[in-house]
Scaffold this motif. Structure first.
Motif, mmCIF file in Angstrom:
data_model
loop_
_atom_site.group_PDB
_atom_site.id
_atom_site.type_symbol
_atom_site.label_atom_id
_atom_site.label_comp_id
_atom_site.label_asym_id
_atom_site.label_seq_id
_atom_site.Cartn_x
_atom_site.Cartn_y
_atom_site.Cartn_z
ATOM 1 N N LEU A 1 0.855 -1.084 -0.104
ATOM 2 C CA LEU A 1 -0.194 -0.031 0.111
ATOM 3 C C LEU A 1 0.918 1.139 0.095
ATOM 4 O O LEU A 1 0.483 2.053 -0.780
ATOM 5 N N THR A 2 1.917 1.310 0.897
ATOM 6 C CA THR A 2 2.843 2.473 0.998
ATOM 7 C C THR A 2 3.573 2.393 -0.374
ATOM 8 O O THR A 2 3.852 3.657 -0.891
ATOM 9 N N ILE A 3 3.910 1.491 -0.878
ATOM 10 C CA ILE A 3 4.796 1.498 -2.116
ATOM 11 C C ILE A 3 3.956 1.922 -3.368
ATOM 12 O O ILE A 3 4.200 2.837 -4.262
ATOM 13 N N ALA A 4 2.459 1.736 -3.425
ATOM 14 C CA ALA A 4 1.719 1.807 -4.530
ATOM 15 C C ALA A 4 1.612 3.630 -4.402
ATOM 16 O O ALA A 4 1.199 4.357 -5.412
ATOM 17 N N GLU A 5 1.437 4.091 -2.905
ATOM 18 C CA GLU A 5 1.148 5.609 -2.935
ATOM 19 C C GLU A 5 2.528 6.340 -3.222
ATOM 20 O O GLU A 5 2.365 7.363 -3.990
ATOM 21 N N SER A 6 3.621 5.875 -2.772
ATOM 22 C CA SER A 6 4.844 6.615 -2.788
ATOM 23 C C SER A 6 5.560 6.716 -4.004
ATOM 24 O O SER A 6 6.308 7.561 -4.537
ATOM 25 N N LEU A 7 5.125 5.515 -4.955
ATOM 26 C CA LEU A 7 5.738 5.493 -6.097
ATOM 27 C C LEU A 7 4.873 5.929 -7.303
ATOM 28 O O LEU A 7 5.338 6.005 -8.440
ATOM 29 N N GLY A 8 3.730 6.542 -6.759
ATOM 30 C CA GLY A 8 2.815 7.115 -7.706
ATOM 31 C C GLY A 8 2.035 6.036 -8.532
ATOM 32 O O GLY A 8 1.545 6.528 -9.746
ATOM 33 N N TYR A 9 2.182 5.122 -8.091
ATOM 34 C CA TYR A 9 1.054 4.084 -8.967
ATOM 35 C C TYR A 9 -0.545 4.261 -8.902
ATOM 36 O O TYR A 9 -1.039 3.880 -9.884
ATOM 37 N N PHE A 10 -1.013 4.589 -7.755
ATOM 38 C CA PHE A 10 -2.438 5.157 -7.828
ATOM 39 C C PHE A 10 -2.390 6.391 -8.613
ATOM 40 O O PHE A 10 -3.589 6.167 -9.520
ATOM 41 N N LYS A 11 -1.797 7.141 -8.580
ATOM 42 C CA LYS A 11 -1.919 8.435 -9.508
ATOM 43 C C LYS A 11 -1.859 8.062 -10.908
ATOM 44 O O LYS A 11 -2.651 8.516 -11.867
ATOM 45 N N ALA A 12 -0.990 7.061 -11.260
ATOM 46 C CA ALA A 12 -0.872 6.717 -12.739
ATOM 47 C C ALA A 12 -1.999 5.972 -13.309
ATOM 48 O O ALA A 12 -2.227 5.934 -14.401
ATOM 49 N N GLU A 13 -2.861 5.300 -12.034
ATOM 50 C CA GLU A 13 -4.186 4.684 -12.588
ATOM 51 C C GLU A 13 -5.424 5.791 -12.386
ATOM 52 O O GLU A 13 -6.517 5.400 -12.745
ATOM 53 N N GLY A 14 -4.937 6.896 -12.384
ATOM 54 C CA GLY A 14 -6.055 7.910 -12.264
ATOM 55 C C GLY A 14 -6.835 8.150 -10.917
ATOM 56 O O GLY A 14 -7.828 8.623 -10.655
ATOM 57 N N LEU A 15 -6.028 7.689 -9.925
ATOM 58 C CA LEU A 15 -6.656 7.667 -8.461
ATOM 59 C C LEU A 15 -5.990 8.712 -7.457
ATOM 60 O O LEU A 15 -4.668 9.006 -7.687
ATOM 61 N N GLU A 16 -6.800 9.260 -6.603
ATOM 62 C CA GLU A 16 -6.293 10.252 -5.735
ATOM 63 C C GLU A 16 -6.823 9.647 -4.245
ATOM 64 O O GLU A 16 -7.706 10.256 -3.717
ATOM 65 N N PRO A 17 -6.144 8.711 -3.707
ATOM 66 C CA PRO A 17 -6.820 7.972 -2.587
ATOM 67 C C PRO A 17 -6.335 8.840 -1.099
ATOM 68 O O PRO A 17 -5.258 9.326 -1.472
ATOM 69 N N THR A 18 -6.919 9.093 -0.322
ATOM 70 C CA THR A 18 -6.771 9.346 0.912
ATOM 71 C C THR A 18 -6.588 8.177 1.871
ATOM 72 O O THR A 18 -7.719 7.532 1.998
ATOM 73 N N ILE A 19 -5.354 7.974 2.306
ATOM 74 C CA ILE A 19 -5.241 6.749 3.019
ATOM 75 C C ILE A 19 -5.274 7.102 4.702
ATOM 76 O O ILE A 19 -4.510 8.195 4.985
ATOM 77 N N VAL A 20 -6.519 6.687 5.393
ATOM 78 C CA VAL A 20 -6.503 7.057 6.864
ATOM 79 C C VAL A 20 -6.030 5.869 7.754
ATOM 80 O O VAL A 20 -6.502 4.656 7.653
ATOM 81 N N ASP A 21 -5.189 6.385 8.633
ATOM 82 C CA ASP A 21 -4.548 5.337 9.241
ATOM 83 C C ASP A 21 -5.020 5.329 10.680
ATOM 84 O O ASP A 21 -5.166 6.247 11.491
#
Length: 341
Positions: free
Chosen positions: A45-65
């Motif tokens: 989850l952290t890698i998908a966020e930090s390396l921009g994989y979510f963004k590359a798929e057109g997503l802007e997730p807010t991750i709530v811990d």
């Protein structure tokens, strides 16, 4: 004129994928609840966020811990989050309560949870039966760390009521509770476990970071961290769920190909708990338990049901719909799109 038409056509072709993507992702802005984002359990989850994989798929997730997986689950049930990055068994637990949740991409193929005792308060520990009447720290009551503790206790003939379960979180608070002798044992994950090991504040009893040991403990493949969502969300937002699976599968594969130095650069400094060497050791200890491609094992749901039924009497007569708890459909398409890291 012909040349201008060709240039315009080429420009349109380049723009098309982004346009189509923007049209097909039903919910680009969404919220993901997670219990202990710093844990290696949730590294994909952290890698998908930090390396921009979510963004590359057109997503802007807010991750709530949150402090633990049970609280992350409560967020999605209560409607304050769209989906969860959490333990697979919650999908089955909630099915028994009439809630339809489905896991659609795997992060961990073994739980990575370690149960260990405190050498200070239990210097003469011999067997799990010695934990009767003792205090066991978990990330949060009801979380997968609690389930793991209950499962190991049950194998030793102890009931959950034979011990005191205390929520200590998944970071420095857990380490401090052990070192101060506030708890006699702990069920937690890395990097907390490796940090306690290195300082001599933990004696390991059961270690499911090792896939073979996890399968021995649970009697089969035990899927762990995953993304899961209410079935209604999946039905309403299939392209969004597919985009999430794409990002997570890319992250799973990147992790398998990455070296410790690359991992260190990709995670926030706060995840290291003040010691990079410990985090590297923790990563190497857990790497084999992380999913290589996001796929759920066919027998995984049945293993999880057996584990849950062994510790919860109210689940023994429940007829679970195993197929409704997970799907590899999105992961299969993601692996076709991203055959390599």
């Amino acid at each position: 004129m012909q040349r201008r038409r060709l240039v315009l056509a080429a420009a349109a072709a380049l723009a098309a994928p982004a346009f189509v993507r923007a049209q097909t992702v039903e919910k680009p802005k969404l919220s993901i609840a997670v219990g202990g984002k710093n844990l290696l359990y949730y590294l994909p989850l952290t890698i998908a966020e930090s390396l921009g994989y979510f963004k590359a798929e057109g997503l802007e997730p807010t991750i709530v811990d949150f402090a633990g997986g049970s609280r992350a689950l409560q967020a999605v049930i209560g409607g304050s989050a769209d989906l969860v990055s959490g333990a697979f068994e919650h999908t089955l637990n909630m099915q028994a309560k009439g809630q339809r949740l489905r896991a659609f991409v795997l992060q961990g193929r073994a739980p990575q949870i370690v149960l260990g005792v405190n050498p200070k308060t239990l210097p003469n520990f011999r067997t799990v039966a010695d934990l009767k009447g003792k205090k066991i720290g978990v990330t949060a009551p009801g979380s997968s760390t609690n389930v793991m503790a209950n499962f190991v206790l049950a194998k030793a003939g102890l009931k959950p009521s034979d011990v005191s379960i205390i929520g200590v979180g998944a970071a420095n608070g857990a380490v401090a509770a052990m070192r101060a002798g506030q708890i006699d044992a702990i069920s937690n994950l890395d990097p907390v476990i490796t940090l306690l090991q290195r300082s001599g504040d933990l004696r390991i009893v059961s270690d499911t970071r090792i896939v073979a040991e996890a399968e021995k403990v649970f009697g089969g493949p035990m899927p762990a961290g995953c993304l899961y969502a209410p079935q209604a969300f999946i039905d309403k937002n299939p392209a969004t769920v597919q985009a999430l699976a794409h990002a997570m599968v890319r992250a799973d594969k990147w992790i398998q190909a990455a070296g410790p130095g690359e991992i260190i650069k990709a995670v926030p400094e706060s995840y290291l708990l003040g010691d990079r060497a410990v985090y590297i050791d923790a990563f190497l200890a857990c790497k084999g338990a992380l999913s290589p491609d996001g796929s759920f094992p066919e027998a995984g749901a049945a293993t999880a049901v057996r584990a849950l039924q062994s510790i919860d009497e109210s689940l023994k007569d429940v007829k679970f719909d195993l197929a409704a708890a997970w799907t590899n459909d999105f992961v299969k398409r993601a692996n076709q799109k991203y055959p390599k890291a």
